[in-house]
Design an enzyme around this catalytic site. Structure first.
Site, short mmCIF file in Angstrom:
data_model
loop_
_atom_site.label_atom_id
_atom_site.label_comp_id
_atom_site.label_asym_id
_atom_site.label_seq_id
_atom_site.Cartn_x
_atom_site.Cartn_y
_atom_site.Cartn_z
N TYR A 163 77.66 54.15 122.37
CA TYR A 163 77.99 54.22 120.95
C TYR A 163 78.84 53.03 120.53
O TYR A 163 79.35 52.29 121.38
CB TYR A 163 78.71 55.54 120.65
CG TYR A 163 80.16 55.63 121.11
CD1 TYR A 163 80.48 55.69 122.46
CD2 TYR A 163 81.21 55.64 120.19
CE1 TYR A 163 81.81 55.76 122.88
CE2 TYR A 163 82.53 55.72 120.60
CZ TYR A 163 82.82 55.77 121.94
OH TYR A 163 84.13 55.83 122.35
N ARG A 213 78.41 44.04 122.02
CA ARG A 213 78.88 45.00 123.03
C ARG A 213 77.87 46.14 123.21
O ARG A 213 77.67 46.63 124.32
CB ARG A 213 80.26 45.54 122.66
CG ARG A 213 80.85 46.39 123.80
CD ARG A 213 82.29 46.75 123.54
NE ARG A 213 82.42 47.61 122.38
CZ ARG A 213 83.59 47.95 121.84
NH1 ARG A 213 84.73 47.51 122.35
NH2 ARG A 213 83.63 48.73 120.78
N ARG A 257 64.31 67.56 131.92
CA ARG A 257 65.57 67.35 132.62
C ARG A 257 65.36 66.95 134.08
O ARG A 257 64.75 67.69 134.85
CB ARG A 257 66.43 68.62 132.57
CG ARG A 257 67.81 68.42 133.21
CD ARG A 257 68.69 69.65 133.10
NE ARG A 257 70.01 69.37 133.66
CZ ARG A 257 70.30 69.46 134.96
NH1 ARG A 257 69.37 69.83 135.82
NH2 ARG A 257 71.50 69.16 135.40
N LYS A 270 80.54 51.38 127.07
CA LYS A 270 80.98 52.32 126.03
C LYS A 270 80.02 53.51 125.94
O LYS A 270 79.19 53.59 125.05
CB LYS A 270 81.09 51.58 124.69
CG LYS A 270 81.93 52.30 123.67
CD LYS A 270 82.29 51.37 122.53
CE LYS A 270 82.87 52.09 121.34
NZ LYS A 270 84.10 52.81 121.59
N GLU A 299 94.68 51.59 129.69
CA GLU A 299 94.43 51.56 128.25
C GLU A 299 94.67 52.95 127.69
O GLU A 299 94.99 53.87 128.44
CB GLU A 299 92.99 51.11 127.95
CG GLU A 299 91.93 52.02 128.55
CD GLU A 299 90.50 51.53 128.33
OE1 GLU A 299 90.24 50.79 127.38
OE2 GLU A 299 89.63 51.94 129.13
N LEU A 348 87.76 49.19 128.68
CA LEU A 348 86.81 48.69 127.69
C LEU A 348 87.39 47.44 127.04
O LEU A 348 88.54 47.45 126.60
CB LEU A 348 86.56 49.75 126.61
CG LEU A 348 85.48 49.37 125.61
CD1 LEU A 348 84.10 49.51 126.23
CD2 LEU A 348 85.58 50.21 124.35
N1 PMP Z 1 89.41 51.37 124.99
C1 PMP Z 1 88.74 52.52 124.83
C2 PMP Z 1 88.66 53.47 125.98
C3 PMP Z 1 88.16 52.85 123.61
O1 PMP Z 1 87.47 54.00 123.45
C4 PMP Z 1 88.30 51.94 122.52
C5 PMP Z 1 87.72 52.28 121.18
N2 PMP Z 1 86.35 52.12 121.17
C6 PMP Z 1 88.99 50.75 122.73
C7 PMP Z 1 89.53 50.50 123.97
C8 PMP Z 1 89.15 49.74 121.62
O2 PMP Z 1 87.93 49.10 121.34
P1 PMP Z 1 87.60 48.52 119.90
O3 PMP Z 1 88.71 47.59 119.54
O4 PMP Z 1 86.32 47.82 120.09
O5 PMP Z 1 87.52 49.69 118.97
#
Ligand code: PMP
Length: 283
Positions: free
Chosen positions: A32, A51, A99, A147, A179, A203
């Site tokens: 997503y 991305r 499945r 993601k 994070e 991410l």
């Molecule tokens: N880390 C994680 C785990 C996230 O879910 C997000 C939000 N998508 C981010 C970092 C920040 O990414 P972005 O700046 O692209 O929203």
């Protein structure tokens, strides 16, 4: 009633349906993106699409989507729902198949859907007051750079944090802050700003890249490096970044107050600079 997009069509939100055999439902086999919207325009859309391609490639989706077509239905959704400020959520699943853990060998039609959410992004109470963070063990898999919609642990973590009176959780692995549940974590000490290096354990945020440039313009040096909880708790300022929170100050981590316990000067300036640039570059 909100209009949403699904597989080439716009529908009322209560009429958009996905099969119970969709692999996103059975295996979280989907990716997503969330693109924010200010003044009716999309922020950093092209980088979100890059991305998206990367996430799909890493999960071995057989075919990538056309960015122009995605842009067209994003804009149409904004228009249909009259969204000036908020976000567009886009999800792409591998598709529908009987499945089996073994993924379909032939190419199947991906399920693609998107919807808008109206949200106050610029004048958010969190930006004004700052947020409180608790830390939790990082129990996620080791491919957090993709993601995916495999978001159960981040959702549990966020819920635990809010139940305990915090706003969000930061994940710790082997003594280091990784994070947030849905954002990147940053700390400021003197003229140096730290955020963790990108690898498979976090991410690489789209907002993070834009913010890094803003920080440099404000005369700060950005260092991509692991930092510990202790280092974070003794920082001058701390903040998070994400598409929908932009730059949001952190005023407390566990029991430690950060700085003066209110949004600091640098983070406040950084948020203003980020928003200015984001609007300038929106499409
Ligand atoms: N880390 C994680 C785990 C996230 O879910 C997000 C939000 N998508 C981010 C970092 C920040 O990414 P972005 O700046 O692209 O929203």
């Amino acid at each position: 009633m909100r209009q949403v997009y699904i597989n080439g069509e716009f529908k009322r939100e209560d009429e958009a349906k996905v099969s119970i055999f969709d692999r996103s439902l059975l295996f979280a086999d989907s990716v997503y993106e969330v693109t924010s919207v200010i003044e009716g325009k999309l922020i950093d859309f092209n980088n979100h699409m890059k991305r998206l391609d990367r996430s799909m490639t890493e999960l071995k989706f057989k075919k990538l989507l056309n960015h122009e077509e995605i842009l067209t239905f994003h804009r149409k959704l904004l228009e249909l729902n009259n969204i000036k400020e908020g976000l567009v959520y886009l999800q792409v699943t591998r598709g529908v198949a009987d499945r089996s853990f073994d993924m379909p060998k032939e190419q199947i039609q991906p399920t693609v859907f998107a919807f808008t959410q109206e949200k106050k992004l610029m004048d958010s109470p969190n930006a004004k007051n700052g947020i409180k963070i608790m830390t939790l063990d990082d129990l996620r898999w080791k491919r957090c750079d993709i993601k995916t919609t495999q978001l159960l642990y981040p959702s549990l973590a966020k819920t635990e944090a809010t139940e305990k009176g915090f706003d969000d959780a930061w994940f710790i692995r082997q003594g280091y802050i990784m994070e947030g549940s849905s954002n990147n974590a940053w700390i400021v000490k003197g003229k140096i700003i730290k955020t963790r290096q990108s690898d498979q354990l976090i991410l690489a945020g789209i907002t993070r890249d834009a913010v890094m440039n803003c920080a440099k313009e404000l005369g700060y040096e950005v260092v991509y490096k692991n930092f510990s909880l202790q280092e974070a708790q003794s920082a001058d300022e701390a903040f998070i970044t994400s598409a929908t929170s932009f730059v949001t100050p952190v005023i407390k981590i566990n029991t430690s107050q950060i700085g003066e316990g209110k949004p600091g000067k640098f983070v406040t300036a950084l948020r203003a600079e980020y928003i200015k640039q984001a609007i300038k570059n929106s499409i």
